[in-house]
Design an enzyme around this catalytic site. Structure first.
Site, short mmCIF file in Angstrom:
data_model
loop_
_atom_site.label_atom_id
_atom_site.label_comp_id
_atom_site.label_asym_id
_atom_site.label_seq_id
_atom_site.Cartn_x
_atom_site.Cartn_y
_atom_site.Cartn_z
N LYS A 67 4.96 6.68 18.45
CA LYS A 67 4.51 5.52 17.69
C LYS A 67 5.68 4.97 16.90
O LYS A 67 6.37 5.72 16.19
CB LYS A 67 3.39 5.92 16.70
CG LYS A 67 2.70 4.70 16.04
CD LYS A 67 3.15 4.39 14.62
CE LYS A 67 2.63 5.36 13.60
NZ LYS A 67 1.30 4.97 13.13
N ARG A 108 -7.12 4.12 12.31
CA ARG A 108 -6.66 5.48 12.62
C ARG A 108 -6.50 6.30 11.36
O ARG A 108 -6.93 7.46 11.30
CB ARG A 108 -5.34 5.37 13.39
CG ARG A 108 -4.42 6.58 13.32
CD ARG A 108 -3.02 6.09 12.92
NE ARG A 108 -1.99 7.11 12.99
CZ ARG A 108 -1.41 7.59 11.88
NH1 ARG A 108 -1.80 7.22 10.69
NH2 ARG A 108 -0.42 8.46 12.01
N HIS A 135 -5.02 -2.88 1.18
CA HIS A 135 -5.59 -3.07 2.51
C HIS A 135 -6.13 -1.75 3.06
O HIS A 135 -7.26 -1.67 3.56
CB HIS A 135 -4.46 -3.60 3.42
CG HIS A 135 -4.83 -3.73 4.86
ND1 HIS A 135 -5.71 -4.66 5.32
CD2 HIS A 135 -4.40 -3.03 5.94
CE1 HIS A 135 -5.83 -4.54 6.64
NE2 HIS A 135 -5.05 -3.56 7.04
N GLN A 136 -5.33 -0.68 2.96
CA GLN A 136 -5.76 0.59 3.52
C GLN A 136 -6.96 1.15 2.76
O GLN A 136 -7.85 1.76 3.36
CB GLN A 136 -4.60 1.60 3.51
CG GLN A 136 -4.89 2.90 4.24
CD GLN A 136 -5.21 2.65 5.72
OE1 GLN A 136 -4.58 1.83 6.36
NE2 GLN A 136 -6.21 3.35 6.24
N MET A 218 -4.62 10.20 0.56
CA MET A 218 -4.19 9.49 1.77
C MET A 218 -2.83 8.84 1.64
O MET A 218 -2.25 8.39 2.62
CB MET A 218 -5.22 8.40 2.12
CG MET A 218 -6.63 8.92 2.32
SD MET A 218 -6.76 10.24 3.56
CE MET A 218 -6.28 9.36 5.05
N GLY A 219 -2.29 8.79 0.41
CA GLY A 219 -1.14 7.91 0.18
C GLY A 219 0.23 8.53 0.27
O GLY A 219 1.23 7.83 0.28
N ASP A 221 3.30 10.23 1.92
CA ASP A 221 3.93 10.47 3.21
C ASP A 221 5.44 10.45 3.11
O ASP A 221 6.13 10.13 4.07
CB ASP A 221 3.45 9.45 4.24
CG ASP A 221 3.81 8.04 3.82
OD1 ASP A 221 4.34 7.85 2.70
OD2 ASP A 221 3.57 7.10 4.60
N LYS A 225 6.64 10.96 -3.51
CA LYS A 225 5.31 10.38 -3.71
C LYS A 225 4.34 11.47 -4.17
O LYS A 225 4.47 12.64 -3.78
CB LYS A 225 4.81 9.75 -2.41
CG LYS A 225 5.59 8.49 -1.99
CD LYS A 225 4.94 7.83 -0.78
CE LYS A 225 5.64 6.53 -0.38
NZ LYS A 225 4.98 5.90 0.78
#
Lengths: 310, 310
Positions: A67, A108, A135-136, A218-219, A221, A225
């Site tokens: 990806k 996804r 948005h997410q 979820m944030g 990565d 962070k």
């Protein structure tokens, strides 16, 4: 096999994707973490400063590919994030398919969250709180509210106007009553708490979280962070997508002694998940290539077999 | 820009590529090494043991993308090597083009060799020796013989039958007289010596190389591979595609004190190349993403503008 490669355009994949497809693909990807492979992530850029692309590659079963995610911060008419998934033919190594998946990528990521919630949250979870108004975050609210009997959504944002606007968007997307609240209220009243931010420090106090809550982070990565307070890890059962990645670039980079369990192992029945309604469960998502490969394969299947499902 | 991505199939790119296109693209790539970026190379595999794919990504000017090279050793009907080049739109980060380039990849690699020979070999080079009898070696012989007044080709192979067959192929591809010889004869009589093997130890003795010879080492692109004797480096002027890569996974991994000069710097006039007809010059190619990006852009241009050239 000498079939011609298949190309699925952005508009085609955006029309084909839905939450059911994404959830089935996510489940397949998480189950595949037990036997599949993921390879080192590359972070590159164009010659324009501030742009970024990432290469996430992997293989499992008959899936092999990469990806290419891109982030072009100056995009105005187009989304800043794009995604292109390239599948190779497992029999020959030649190009099998290219799937543009910018819109599908949000499904996804939200599907991983929904899968974690379906696997780890209490069956009677009714209040969903979302921290983050981007948005997410909207995709997370929609996907998660489908897998539990959620009857109320609380949203938390740094800016009151953004939170109000986001609340209206979530209400439209879910058909549920939605309220913008302060962080403490949102955390304390949540059965399911989702964080979907770009934060670099904890968003709330661990003591605010009630027993029985499920938390999906979820944030996070990348290095630096952070969304969750480290103190929460001591009271919680910890889960993630890929343990090695989660403890290096995910939420658990901040808890060196944490030993999160792969969600795939819970799905496969080889590790326990929630064992009590009082458990606090934490799931950390940092994202991995197999999610993209199974998503692309599912889109490809639906593209090739109109009306087909997984 | 919201143009649809362009797809160039294997049969299209194979029909579009030629030595002139590849040489111009190589020159552009080597010049771009001065300002462009290349990112870490990923080596992955499918779930079938022995398969391998590599991701080489980079950016320079308005080019940004990745080459997915694959090696499926069990392919019988199809070539074992495949190549897919993905270009992103520099303005938006979205997919710009996908170019299948298995056949073109051999032209690309041979073009780097031809560019090095055109830049570093004596103008009066007449005898070309090729060590190696594989598919790529044939491309090297053809591409190199075009850039100097080569009037004789010597070929060296481990097996006499393979060398004879290869000699016939080279004769057909170049129209030149070709002779299969022993290694020492081939090395000693070469004005230009090209190695294109998968060797893991030196192919010849450094003392066999005459003053004035140019040597292109094309086969080394990973740890443990080696074609040249280290003693040659002490007598030669050393050049390569990317110094950092050449000294880690290229030929100069075996000569820690070697400081090869980027061919791009010679092309740009910022570093000297050959300064005497007695110089021995060595060029090491390990391959880099910008070669793939400029190749894809050139193929794309010719694809979009029928009859167009670079």
């Amino acid at each position: 096999m000498t079939d011609s490669p298949v190309f699925v355009s952005e508009s085609e994949s955006a029309a084909l994707v839905d939450d059911d497809l994404a959830l089935a693909a996510a489940r397949e990807a998480f189950l595949a973490t037990a036997h599949g492979s993921t390879f080192p992530v590359v972070i590159g850029s164009s010659s324009t400063p501030g742009t970024r692309f990432t290469l996430k590659s992997g293989s499992a079963g008959d899936l092999v590919g990469v990806k290419i995610g891109s982030f072009w911060p100056d995009n105005t008419d187009l989304p800043r994030h794009s995604s292109t998934i390239v599948l190779l033919d497992p029999a020959t190594g030649r190009l099998r398919a290219v799937v543009e998946a910018a819109a599908a990528n949000a499904y996804r990521t939200a599907a991983a969250d929904a899968l974690a919630v379906r696997t780890l949250a209490r069956d009677d979870s009714r209040t969903l709180t979302v921290i983050g108004t981007g948005h997410q975050a909207l995709h997370e609210a929609r996907a998660v509210s489908r897998v539990r009997p959620i009857d109320r959504v609380l949203v938390v944002g740094r800016r009151a106007d953004a939170a109000r606007r986001f609340a209206a968007d979530v209400a439209a997307a879910t058909g549920l009553p939605v309220e913008a609240v302060d962080t403490r209220t949102g955390v304390a009243e949540a059965d399911v708490l989702v964080t979907a931010t770009t934060a670099r420090e904890p968003l709330f106090d661990a003591s605010w979280v009630r027993p029985g809550t499920h938390v999906s982070a979820m944030g996070v990565d990348g290095p630096g962070k952070q969304e969750l307070p480290v103190a929460l890890h001591d009271r919680a059962k910890l889960f993630c997508d890929l343990p090695e990645q989660s403890t290096t670039i995910g939420e658990f980079q901040h808890a060196p002694s944490a030993a999160p369990v792969a969600l795939g192992a819970v799905l496969a029945g080889t590790a326990p998940g929630r064992t009590s309604p009082e458990d606090v469960t934490v799931f950390d998502s940092s994202g991995f290539a197999l999610q993209d490969l199974t998503l692309a394969a599912a889109l490809l299947h639906r593209h090739t077999v109109p009306g087909g499902t997984e």
